[in-house]
Design an enzyme around this catalytic site. Structure first.
Site, mmCIF file in Angstrom:
data_model
loop_
_atom_site.group_PDB
_atom_site.id
_atom_site.type_symbol
_atom_site.label_atom_id
_atom_site.label_comp_id
_atom_site.label_asym_id
_atom_site.label_seq_id
_atom_site.Cartn_x
_atom_site.Cartn_y
_atom_site.Cartn_z
ATOM 1 N N LEU B 624 0.719 -1.231 0.371
ATOM 2 C CA LEU B 624 -0.293 -0.239 -0.197
ATOM 3 C C LEU B 624 0.733 1.344 -0.137
ATOM 4 O O LEU B 624 0.633 2.221 -1.075
ATOM 5 C CB LEU B 624 -1.285 -0.287 1.053
ATOM 6 C CG LEU B 624 -2.011 -0.876 1.728
ATOM 7 C CD1 LEU B 624 -2.576 -0.830 3.366
ATOM 8 C CD2 LEU B 624 -2.976 -1.152 0.659
ATOM 9 N N LYS B 627 6.397 3.317 1.135
ATOM 10 C CA LYS B 627 8.227 4.687 2.248
ATOM 11 C C LYS B 627 7.782 3.503 3.964
ATOM 12 O O LYS B 627 8.675 2.740 4.387
ATOM 13 C CB LYS B 627 7.447 5.797 2.346
ATOM 14 C CG LYS B 627 7.981 6.168 3.312
ATOM 15 C CD LYS B 627 7.876 7.368 3.339
ATOM 16 C CE LYS B 627 8.975 9.043 3.352
ATOM 17 N NZ LYS B 627 8.770 10.018 2.856
ATOM 18 N N GLY B 696 -0.422 -8.274 4.192
ATOM 19 C CA GLY B 696 0.254 -7.475 5.818
ATOM 20 C C GLY B 696 2.128 -7.804 5.427
ATOM 21 O O GLY B 696 2.224 -8.126 5.655
ATOM 22 N N GLU B 699 4.653 -9.073 10.368
ATOM 23 C CA GLU B 699 5.993 -10.201 10.990
ATOM 24 C C GLU B 699 6.842 -10.959 10.243
ATOM 25 O O GLU B 699 7.935 -11.109 10.794
ATOM 26 C CB GLU B 699 5.348 -11.513 11.665
ATOM 27 C CG GLU B 699 3.519 -11.078 12.087
ATOM 28 C CD GLU B 699 3.232 -10.844 12.936
ATOM 29 O OE1 GLU B 699 4.278 -10.677 13.835
ATOM 30 O OE2 GLU B 699 2.367 -9.321 13.555
#
Lengths: 171, 735, 338
Positions: B624, B627, B696, B699
């Protein structure tokens, strides 16, 4: 077998000493406050002057989150008694921006994403301001070494170094 | 207007953080605030015999001292203390509940005073007598008591037999010490009663988890309790479960009917959760041409005497490598410690470390390049479930990572590469995590002036949630990002689970898409109601919101400005709230992957290890915000370096105490330890994992890094260290 | 933490008068170590006497070619002082190897000398520790002792002195100027810190009612051939496992004068005259340095976790002397050991 738990003071506890009136110049303005002998500069800023931008991460000089500038030098405010800084000029992260315009370091930290959670950031920025004023760090290695007193658990170190280099280029 | 999604956008909360305006849980200086200081137990197990609070109460400015014997009422059933992410089995710890001592550092009294320093002074005057009981805190010493728990992975074939008959095999034990999260912010809570309403500012990764927990523990109506966490100074899993200071703050506020703040000390934070120490046994067998025949992985990890915390350490090999025979096992040892907890990539940080070191050792036994071995054993299907992946660009991670690193210049021979007095080592490893999603609800309020507020009860723990939500909302609503305000960290906002497991980005952003679609539908209806509407007959998916207009996808010329649609419909605002439910589709495995390449330099005589370069290539679906994504993965790499070289919670088992319960002697990397970190995001379009293709990143950054470094240290020195952290005395034999 | 009173000393005489009048008082200057210990309930003074404003902040040349450093000169100012950088670079390097720049900005020269050990058990007020509570026992001997001493230990204490600066001061044979009720006196740095024996609670030979006023450096600064090498568990902002300060005077390849001291291994900076004797007059090479290392480490003994320090120290000594001989001192910021 029983074990007596908490620490035992060696003598009777003295009645709490009178608070001591002091004057600090904080971010250019005179601040008068009354502090206990043991009030650290950090607690004075956060609890008495409501300047919570300066952070408490360990309270023992181990993390650097509490870094502020006193008379232009970066120090750990958690290991500084407020009463000992009577009359001193203190600059915190709240005092870096001028007329709403961010300090070049603040802008550089945003530009380079030199933080994540933001909790070490005030200390990093004040420390970096001190580092630039010292003029001892030229190379990336030197910046890394002289910024090692500021722990960033999020691991933004390379971006912090880049942000400082950007600000150095401008100043 | 260019898309915000995928663009390197600076954090929308950046200004608040660099100016010190962002307020954290312990920074709400309300009037009449009472300060609490915790007295904690110096012993690991026993009973409180006597508490003398007279000395503390005698200090001017002290208001009260709460202990188990005089505290306000709390629930007396386990269920009340089970939070959203509590282990299924066991009785959660109840702060200040009774005279039992279950671990060192357990709170036994709360001193309440007019200022924090007075509370601290008085805390040292609370005298407590304990009846000690024998304790155990040593995993290695107690491992014979380990008991097996169920693991999700079923065995395949006969792993033991296949191992015994394998042409080439490797078996070894790897160990990881207890590690503590050590977020920079101290755990803190401020509890304020006002007009029958309790507001709590808490350092937490889940405001609604804490809100529901407090309602149960203190028998409060849900609408009477609001938990806020607008900013959080680092979580890493430490703030998933409600921590004890929030209970103490509310106890204090209940007792005094005044606002109470409780801030823990750094030392006291060592009595919260931790990454459990674990011992990992790997046994790999391969054919002489380098195909895995057998894979066995067993873990023994720490939990408390009173709860059973465990995460999947052992199943990761099933996601990475083909092996016809496999067996997995997980055991626990109960110790007199707080319950272990999730800490960044729980199970994977440890399990994949062991697996990927073992694969390196197998590659050496096979005289095969470690990347080549992984490609030979590469699995396009989840081996345990026998499912294809929604996407898996791990091959591309290996390729791009190796190329960026210059892996082809590696001399495979250990101790063959050097730079003056330093040996140079190049090592690699794989990383894997799950692409999880949880139900999450987002509310959008679009106002006629073209601003939108986007809200959910998630927390931004430094991950960039504020920013990515603003980006996605701006794109979905066709508005400039400056016109979007994001509200998070407030339990009264629409439902959202704890921020953990790398699931928030995908869950929340897809919920934004759902809600934005509903808003778009409302806008379209308004637009169609206008006279001679150019959008007459259009359905909600025939139009898009672009540049402040409702635009036909077929014909960009057919458009109605959002403002005029709302104006003509006399709508001052459109409020919509939609949930995003994770897909029920079980036909594919959903995972995120990475390849890590590391260069270390090791002084040949002294053993000082320097990590000079790390390349981490990640395949994690749609990125998304390059940076903030880069920062998140880079931070994970720094964690991996700490895990490999520095981090270890040191217990003196005689006392059952952590001896380095501070951040000077519990070493985490400092700036000087970190050099060049390159993060590569491999292109991985995936419309199956979820509509926006988000997997995601929280992790995956750490997973495999410690293995790559351990493998590099071996390559540099010829010395295989299998117990972390790799300190200089483990690398060099100092005679 | 227990409460304390705060007073300021108006001059050195006043400071001495105040401390003599109150045995449970302590001087505070930089405060970096004392406040840390007070917050951990390890130090329990009932009064702090602020000496930070006394006029002890100068660095000046002495008549005999040395330098006199005021006790209140901050560590940073000392490290970057032109006189020190030019003539005593070993001292500069050792200071900059310690702590962080923030702490060095606060810490005073005198305070650095009297900082206390970092032994985990000294710092944890709930565990037995003879240094903190005489007679309670030493938990470190059979405990977590990775950071503890290998030289000069006793049955009652295996703590180390944590200073980097003092290791260089030992090599430079600094002289500590102190003043007490009986007047001023000097203490050679070698005699300033004590070994633990059976009174580990007493770190130094400074009397409780004395104040450090200055540190004097003799003229010999070894500014050409020196090095300070600090080995620790991360690359900065950590205490030494082992550190070595080395200074040589060479005549070609031959050693004319040699000094070596170790940090992180004993209750005081560790020097051995015998080790320096075997260096003098010898060729500056690895075998000479190894002989010296053997002598310096004579009697070294580990306690389990810290056994490795003996071998590590041996190699570090040889390496640091080699750096000194080559005239390529260890860099502070480039962590490669050359």
């Amino acid at each position: 077998m029983t074990h007596s738990g908490t620490t035992k003071p060696k003598g009777p506890i003295a009645a709490a000493p009178e608070k001591i009136p002091i004057t600090l110049i904080v971010n250019g303005a005179e601040a008068k406050l009354s502090v206990a002998p043991w009030t650290t500069l950090l607690d004075a800023l956060r609890d008495y002057l409501d300047l919570t931008g300066t952070k408490k991460g360990c309270d023992h000089g181990q993390c650097g989150a509490c870094t502020v500038l006193v008379d232009g030098r970066r120090i750990n405010s958690c290991l500084t008694l407020a009463v000992m800084k009577e009359g001193a000029e203190v600059t915190t992260v709240e005092g870096l921006a001028r007329n709403g315009e961010l300090h070049p370091l603040q802008q550089a930290f945003i530009d380079h994403d030199a933080f994540q959670c933001g909790y070490c950031t005030s200390g990093q920025i004040c420390s970096a301001a001190g580092l630039i004023a010292e003029g001892k760090a030229k190379t990336a290695d030197e910046i890394r070494e002289l910024m090692s007193g500021n722990i960033c658990r999020c691991g933004a170190y390379p971006n912090i170094v880049a942000a400082i280099q950007q600000a150095m280029g401008r100043s | 207007m260019a898309s915000y999604i995928g663009s390197a956008t600076s954090r929308v909360d950046g200004r608040a953080k660099v100016t010190g305006e962002a307020k954290y849980a312990g920074e709400f200086n309300v009037s009449g605030l009472v300060h609490g200081y915790v007295v904690d137990s110096p012993i690991p197990k026993g009973r409180i015999v006597r508490i003398d609070t007279s000395g503390a109460l005698g200090v001017a400015g002290v208001i009260d001292v709460l202990t188990h014997s005089n505290r306000p009422t709390m629930a007396d059933k386990d269920d009340a203390y089970k939070d959203e992410v509590a282990p299924e089995k066991g009785s959660p710890y109840r702060p200040l509940y009774d005279d039992r001592i279950q671990f060192t550092g357990q709170p036994v009294a709360l001193v309440l005073a007019e200022d924090w320093e007075t509370a601290r002074v008085a805390a040292s005057l609370v005298k407590i007598e304990y009846q000690k009981e024998p304790h155990v805190t040593d995993l290695q010493a107690e491992r014979a008591r380990a008991y097996a728990i169920d693991v999700p992975e079923k065995p395949r074939g006969d792993a033991e037999k296949a191992f015994a008959s394998a042409a080439i095999s490797h078996a070894a034990e790897y160990s990881i010490p207890t590690e503590h999260h050590n977020p920079m912010e101290l755990f803190a809570s401020t509890a304020i009663w006002e007009n029958g309403q309790l507001t709590v500012y808490d350092k937490t990764q889940g405001v609604q988890n804490v809100q529901q927990y407090l309602c149960k523990v203190f028998k409060l109506q849900p609408n009477a309790v609001r938990v806020m966490s607008p900013y959080m100074g680092g979580g890493f899993g430490a703030g998933l479960r409600p921590q004890y200071q929030v209970v103490l703050a509310v106890l204090g506020a209940n007792a005094l009917k005044r606002p109470v703040r409780v801030v823990l000390t750094r030392a006291q934070m060592y009595a919260l959760g931790y990454r459990p120490a674990s011992i990992e046994r790997l046994a790999l067998g391969a054919s002489s041409d380098g195909l895995l025949e057998s894979m066995q992985h067993e873990a023994i990890a720490v939990t408390s005497q009173f709860e059973e915390f465990a995460r999947n350490d052992t199943g990761w090999g099933n996601l990475l490598y083909k092996s016809p025979n496999a067996k997995f096992g997980h055991k626990l040892v109960k110790l007199d410690l707080p319950t272990s907890s999730d800490m960044r990539a729980p199970g994977a940080a440890t399990g994949v470390y062991a697996l990927e070191c073992a694969m390196d050792e197998l590659a050496i036994a096979l005289k095969t390049d470690p990347v080549q071995l992984r490609l030979q054993c590469y699995s396009d299907r989840h081996q345990g479930e026998d499912l294809p992946y929604t996407s898996k660009q791990l091959r591309e991670c290996y390729r791009q990572g190796a190329e960026a690193f210059g892996w082809d210049k590696r001399n495979a021979e250990p101790r063959s590469m050097r730079d003056g007095s330093e040996l140079v080592g190049w090592g690699m490893a794989s990383g894997v995590w799950e692409a999880l999603q949880v139900p999450a609800t987002v509310r959008i309020v679009l106002t006629a002036n073209g601003h939108a507020e986007v809200a959910t009860a998630a927390s931004d723990i430094g991950t960039g949630t504020y920013t990515i939500m603003a980006q996605v909302a701006a794109d979905m609503l066709g508005l400039p990002i400056d016109n979007i305000s994001v509200k998070l960290g407030d339990s009264t906002l629409p439902q959202c689970p704890v921020e953990g497991g790398s699931w928030i980005a995908s869950s929340v952003c897809n919920a934004i898409a759902n809600t934005a679609r509903a808003v778009r539908g409302d806008l379209l209806e308004l637009a169609k109601a206008t006279k001679d509407s150019p959008l007459a007959g259009a359905g909600v998916d025939d139009v898009a919101l672009i540049d402040g207009k409702i635009v036909s996808k077929q014909d960009a010329g057919r458009a109605v400005p959002i403002a005029s649609a709302m104006q003509s419909g006399k709508a001052e605002r459109i409020t919509r709230e939609e949930i995003n439910q994770p897909s029920e589709d079980k036909s594919h495995a959903r995972n995120v992957h990475s390849a890590i390449f590391a260069e270390v330099k090791v002084d040949e005589e002294i053993g000082i290890i320097r990590v000079m370069r790390v390349v981490k290539a990640v395949a994690a679906g749609r990125i998304l915000n390059p940076k903030t994504a880069h920062s998140q993965v880079m931070g994970g790499v720094v964690w991996g370096i700490g895990m490999a070289l520095h981090e270890e919670t040191l217990y003196d088992h005689r006392f059952g105490r952590v001896m380095n319960a501070n951040i000077a002697e519990y070493h985490v990397p400092v700036n000087a330890d970190i050099h060049d970190i390159k993060v590569i995001f491999v292109d991985e379009p995936d419309e199956m994992v979820n509509p926006l293709g988000i997997k995601g990143l929280g992790e995956i950054g750490i997973v495999g890094v410690a293995a790559a470094i351990a493998n590099a240290v071996y390559h540099a020195t010829g010395k295989r260290v299998r117990d972390l952290p790799i300190t200089l005395d483990k690398v060099i034999e100092f005679v | 933490m227990i409460p304390f009173q705060y007073t300021r000393a108006s001059d050195v005489a006043d400071a001495i008068k105040q401390i003599a009048a109150d045995p449970s008082a302590k001087f505070i200057a930089g405060g970096t170590n004392l406040l840390d210990l007070i917050k951990y309930d390890v130090a329990t003074p009932t009064r702090l006497i602020d000496i930070s404003r006394l006029p002890l902040g100068n660095v000046e040349e002495t008549a005999n070619g040395g330098v006199l450093i005021g006790a209140l000169v901050p560590n940073t100012d000392l490290a970057y002082h032109p006189l020190i950088e030019a003539r005593y670079p070993l001292l500069s390097r050792s200071i900059l190897a310690g702590a962080s720049q923030q702490l060095r900005n606060m810490a005073s020269t005198g305070g650095n000398l009297v900082q206390r050990t970092r032994c985990f058990y000294f710092y944890d007020a709930t565990t037995p520790c003879n240094k903190r509570e005489p007679g309670s026992g030493c938990s470190a001997i059979d405990g977590i002792n990775r950071i503890n001493a290998i030289l000069g230990t006793s049955q009652s204490c295996i703590a180390t002195h944590p200073s980097d600066m003092c290791v260089a001061l030992a090599v430079l044979e600094a002289i500590v100027h102190v003043t007490g009720p009986a007047g001023a006196r000097t203490i050679a740095l070698a005699d300033f810190h004590r070994l633990p024996d059976n009174t580990p609670q007493i770190d130094t030979n400074l009397e409780p009612d004395e104040i450090i006023t200055a540190i004097e450096l003799p003229a010999k600064g070894f500014s050409t051939n020196y090095s300070y090498l600090k080995i620790r568990d991360r690359l900065s902002y950590a205490f030494a496992l082992v550190s070595v300060a080395a200074a040589l005077e060479l005549d070609g390849d031959t050693i004319k004068e040699a000094r070596v001291a170790l940090g992180g291994v004993a209750h005081k900076p560790w020097r051995s005259p015998a080790a320096e004797v075997v260096l003098r007059g010898q060729r500056a090479d690895a075998s000479t340095f190894a002989n010296a290392a053997d002598i310096l480490l004579r009697g070294a003994r580990g306690f389990g976790h810290n056994d490795f320090k003996i071998g590590l120290a041996r190699r570090a000594i040889v390496r640091t002397l080699s750096q000194a001989a080559r005239g390529t001192p260890q860099s502070i910021s480039d962590k490669k050991i050359r």
